[in-house]
Design an enzyme around this catalytic site. Structure first.
Site, PDB file in Angstrom:
ATOM      1  N   HIS A   1      -0.361  -1.655   8.371  1.00  0.00           N
ATOM      2  CA  HIS A   1       0.212  -2.997   8.520  1.00  0.00           C
ATOM      3  C   HIS A   1       1.730  -2.986   8.712  1.00  0.00           C
ATOM      4  O   HIS A   1       2.320  -4.037   8.880  1.00  0.00           O
ATOM      5  CB  HIS A   1      -0.152  -3.820   7.291  1.00  0.00           C
ATOM      6  CG  HIS A   1       0.472  -3.234   6.051  1.00  0.00           C
ATOM      7  ND1 HIS A   1       0.077  -2.015   5.520  1.00  0.00           N
ATOM      8  CD2 HIS A   1       1.489  -3.659   5.277  1.00  0.00           C
ATOM      9  CE1 HIS A   1       0.828  -1.744   4.473  1.00  0.00           C
ATOM     10  NE2 HIS A   1       1.688  -2.714   4.297  1.00  0.00           N
ATOM     11  N   ASP A   2       2.353  -1.829   8.638  1.00  0.00           N
ATOM     12  CA  ASP A   2       3.809  -1.746   8.811  1.00  0.00           C
ATOM     13  C   ASP A   2       4.215  -1.083  10.119  1.00  0.00           C
ATOM     14  O   ASP A   2       5.392  -0.776  10.319  1.00  0.00           O
ATOM     15  CB  ASP A   2       4.429  -0.918   7.668  1.00  0.00           C
ATOM     16  CG  ASP A   2       4.379  -1.653   6.339  1.00  0.00           C
ATOM     17  OD1 ASP A   2       4.405  -2.897   6.339  1.00  0.00           O
ATOM     18  OD2 ASP A   2       4.330  -0.969   5.296  1.00  0.00           O
TER      19      ASP A   2
ATOM     20  N   ASP B   1       2.320   1.060  -3.776  1.00  0.00           N
ATOM     21  CA  ASP B   1       3.377   0.641  -2.866  1.00  0.00           C
ATOM     22  C   ASP B   1       4.730   1.248  -3.273  1.00  0.00           C
ATOM     23  O   ASP B   1       5.086   1.225  -4.454  1.00  0.00           O
ATOM     24  CB  ASP B   1       3.456  -0.888  -2.918  1.00  0.00           C
ATOM     25  CG  ASP B   1       4.365  -1.483  -1.863  1.00  0.00           C
ATOM     26  OD1 ASP B   1       4.117  -1.262  -0.676  1.00  0.00           O
ATOM     27  OD2 ASP B   1       5.326  -2.188  -2.234  1.00  0.00           O
TER      28      ASP B   1
ATOM     29  N   GLU C   1       2.498   5.298  -1.309  1.00  0.00           N
ATOM     30  CA  GLU C   1       3.316   5.101  -0.106  1.00  0.00           C
ATOM     31  C   GLU C   1       4.697   5.660  -0.406  1.00  0.00           C
ATOM     32  O   GLU C   1       5.359   5.226  -1.340  1.00  0.00           O
ATOM     33  CB  GLU C   1       3.420   3.622   0.237  1.00  0.00           C
ATOM     34  CG  GLU C   1       4.201   3.424   1.531  1.00  0.00           C
ATOM     35  CD  GLU C   1       5.026   2.156   1.580  1.00  0.00           C
ATOM     36  OE1 GLU C   1       5.280   1.671   2.685  1.00  0.00           O
ATOM     37  OE2 GLU C   1       5.437   1.650   0.517  1.00  0.00           O
TER      38      GLU C   1
ATOM     39  N   ASP D   1      -4.146  -2.356  -3.229  1.00  0.00           N
ATOM     40  CA  ASP D   1      -2.719  -2.107  -3.128  1.00  0.00           C
ATOM     41  C   ASP D   1      -2.109  -2.487  -4.477  1.00  0.00           C
ATOM     42  O   ASP D   1      -2.406  -3.553  -5.012  1.00  0.00           O
ATOM     43  CB  ASP D   1      -2.125  -3.000  -2.030  1.00  0.00           C
ATOM     44  CG  ASP D   1      -1.092  -2.281  -1.200  1.00  0.00           C
ATOM     45  OD1 ASP D   1      -0.265  -1.575  -1.799  1.00  0.00           O
ATOM     46  OD2 ASP D   1      -1.108  -2.431   0.029  1.00  0.00           O
TER      47      ASP D   1
END
Ligand code: GLC
Ligand code: CA
Length: 556
Positions: A327-328, A201, A263, A97
């Site tokens: 994870h979100d 990200d 993302e 990430d």
């Protein structure tokens, strides 16, 4: 064009909740190393790690204080290098990430930046004087933190700095050449070490709107009580973003054989093409939110419609991702399936959908054993900034605490962050100590060890899907055509590649259905062979049962 990252099955690891090897209750890098056999046996080809850099950990590592070191809770840089070598030794790859929209306020750049208006690092961040004794504009932070503003006043110089997320996560100013250079150098440092790519990200938010104007959109009650507007469109897809990504591609990405997935919230298929079209040389694919975070899940028509539009991106020389959780998000079997009486059926059906739609497949840890949402009794159990921030904002605005919590539970990002359930032993054997976050109390029924022994095993179904992908390029490169487009329950489509034709039929609901006539004829016309299904079809398979999934090879 063929690419290894199109063929990939990616396994996302949230290190903190994966596997703890030293009993401190926090997952660690050695834990990943110990579980590499498990990951490999799942048929994974790429591991994607959420941030593991040095960090004060206010947003579980998305607040980075040193981009070139590892969070000591997870291990050392040496541990990481060992992990990377072990991953490569097994013929797998690893992507990290890469959080470049902001840093931690404890990063040395920010520490310098706040010292004085003429500090050489001042321009690394967005510093602005107040307006009429208030913040420079009306933006609210995405975490509903504090009074809600996206600006924090700093006494040393009497100015405000911008933080779209936490006040502990100041936004970097990519308009500053030195930021660009430093970040590109840092990314190359990881790639030179052998890392195989990045998940970038919030990558479509790096360029802010000219002049940082107020958001015109009024705040929605009951949040936004102090008048700040949480408007994620303000910093998304701004003019200049494509030039910037192209430049990063030239300086960094294009020099390595890597995969880059961005993302991108607030990006639909029409906007996405400009990010991922091969000829444009920006990034390879994006995580869009049109399915995983769709506010009306459970609707097969929405799902079909989105898939159709994203396939169009592929047809135009782009690429896309297939994922239903990360994870979100909540757990996919809870959000899109039925995590009670049809947990096996719906978890496997959703997996079949993801693995047989065009795009790179991402599995989020625990998904492969059908882990579910968690139902914690009070806000103290919750950890992630958004749920906590929004809860207190709602309560402050007069919403009853229970109502506030109940409204947030289902979508909370903590649903996916509870520790991995390895066995029926205490705390799912995630740790021998006290886990940093409560384990989902259903670990005695849902865990890896048990999945290995069950007849109806979500885990083994995943292994079969990944094995199919290894052997059948039609799953990766096949064309995509929907059948029964207007059917709101059944998702039926064909994939075709070099003379191979597959037909996939999935029931998105718990209703039992007659096998559709037209599909039955289609199967009869060619000689169909059932490759994989989540029900027994020895009875002729004339009914489609709740959440049933079948993958047929049609011998033309
Ligand atoms: C991304 C991450 C999320 C994080 C945020 C800020 O959306 O996926 O977990 O909180 O960026 O870095
Ligand atoms: Ca540990």
């Amino acid at each position: 064009m063929k690419r290894w990252w199109k063929e990939a099955v990616v396994y996302q690891i949230y290190t903190k909740s994966f596997y703890d090897t030293n009993g401190d209750g926090i997952g660690d890098i050695r834990g990943i190393i110990e579980k590499l056999d498990y990951i490999q046996a799942l048929g994974v080809t790429v591991i994607y790690l959420n941030p593991i850099y040095r960090s004060p950990d206010v947003d579980n590592g998305y607040d980075i204080s040193d981009f070139r070191d590892i969070n000591e809770r997870y291990g050392t840089l040496e541990d990481f290098k060992e992990l990377l070598a072990e991953v490569h030794r097994r013929g797998m790859r690893l992507i990290m990430d890469m959080v470049v929209n902001h840093t931690s306020d404890e990063h040395p750049w920010f520490q310098e930046s706040r010292k004085s208006k003429d500090n050489p690092y001042r321009n690394y961040y967005y510093w602005r004087p107040g307006k009429n004794g208030k913040e420079p504009n009306n933006w609210g932070n995405y975490f509903y933190e504090g009074r809600g503003s996206a600006w924090e006043y700093d006494e040393t110089t009497g100015e405000y700095y911008l933080h779209n997320y936490s006040r502990k996560m100041p936004d970097l100013n990519w308009g500053c050449e030195a930021v660009k250079e430093d970040m590109c150098r840092m990314m190359r440092w990881w790639l030179d070490m052998g890392v195989d790519g990045f998940r970038m990200d919030a990558v479509n938010r790096l360029v802010k709107p000219e002049g940082l104007p107020d958001s015109p959109n009024p705040p929605a009650p009951p949040v936004g009580i102090h008048g700040y507007v949480v408007d994620r469109t303000m910093c998304a897809n701004r003019p200049g973003i494509h030039e910037l990504l192209h430049e990063i591609n030239e300086k960094v990405f294009s020099r390595y054989d890597i995969m880059v997935v961005g993302e991108t919230g607030n990006v639909d298929a029409a906007l996405a093409i400009d990010y991922v079209q091969e000829e444009r040389r920006e990034i390879d694919m994006v995580f869009h939110f049109e399915i995983a975070k769709n506010p009306t899940p459970g609707n097969a028509l929405t799902f079909k419609d989105a898939q159709k539009r994203w396939y169009h991106v592929i047809e135009q020389h782009g690429w896309t991702t297939q994922y239903l959780s990360n994870h979100d998000t909540p757990r996919q079997v809870s959000q899109f399936g039925n995590d009670r009486e049809y947990r096996y059926e719906s978890a496997t059906m959703l997996a079949a959908l993801m693995h047989t739609h065009p795009g790179t497949v991402f599995i989020y840890q625990g998904e492969e054993i059908g882990m579910t949402n968690v139902d914690f009794p009070s806000i103290e159990y919750y950890n992630e900034r958004y749920t906590v921030g929004k809860y207190y904002t709602m309560v402050e605005s007069g919403v009853d605490p229970k109502t506030a919590l109940d409204s947030l539970k289902g979508m909370s990002r903590d649903n996916d962050r509870t520790p991995m359930q390895w066995s029926g032993a205490e705390n799912g054997r995630f740790t021998t100590g006290t886990p940093w976050m409560h384990v989902n109390p259903n670990y005695p029924e849902i865990n890896v060890e048990r999945e290995e022994t069950l007849e109806k095993s979500v885990l083994r179904f995943y292994r079969r899907l990944t094995a199919l992908r290894r052997e059948n390029p039609v799953m990766v490169y096949g064309s995509y055509r929907q059948l029964l487009e207007e059917d709101a329950e059944l998702i039926v489509y064909e994939r075709e590649y070099e003379g191979v034709c597959w037909l996939i039929i999935c029931n998105y609901y718990s209703n039992e259905r007659e096998f559709p006539q037209s599909v039955a004829e289609r199967l009869k016309a060619g000689q169909a062979r059932l490759l994989l299904g989540n029900y027994d079809v020895t009875d002729g398979g004339e009914r489609i049962r709740p959440y049933e999934a079948r993958i047929y090879d049609i011998l033309l």
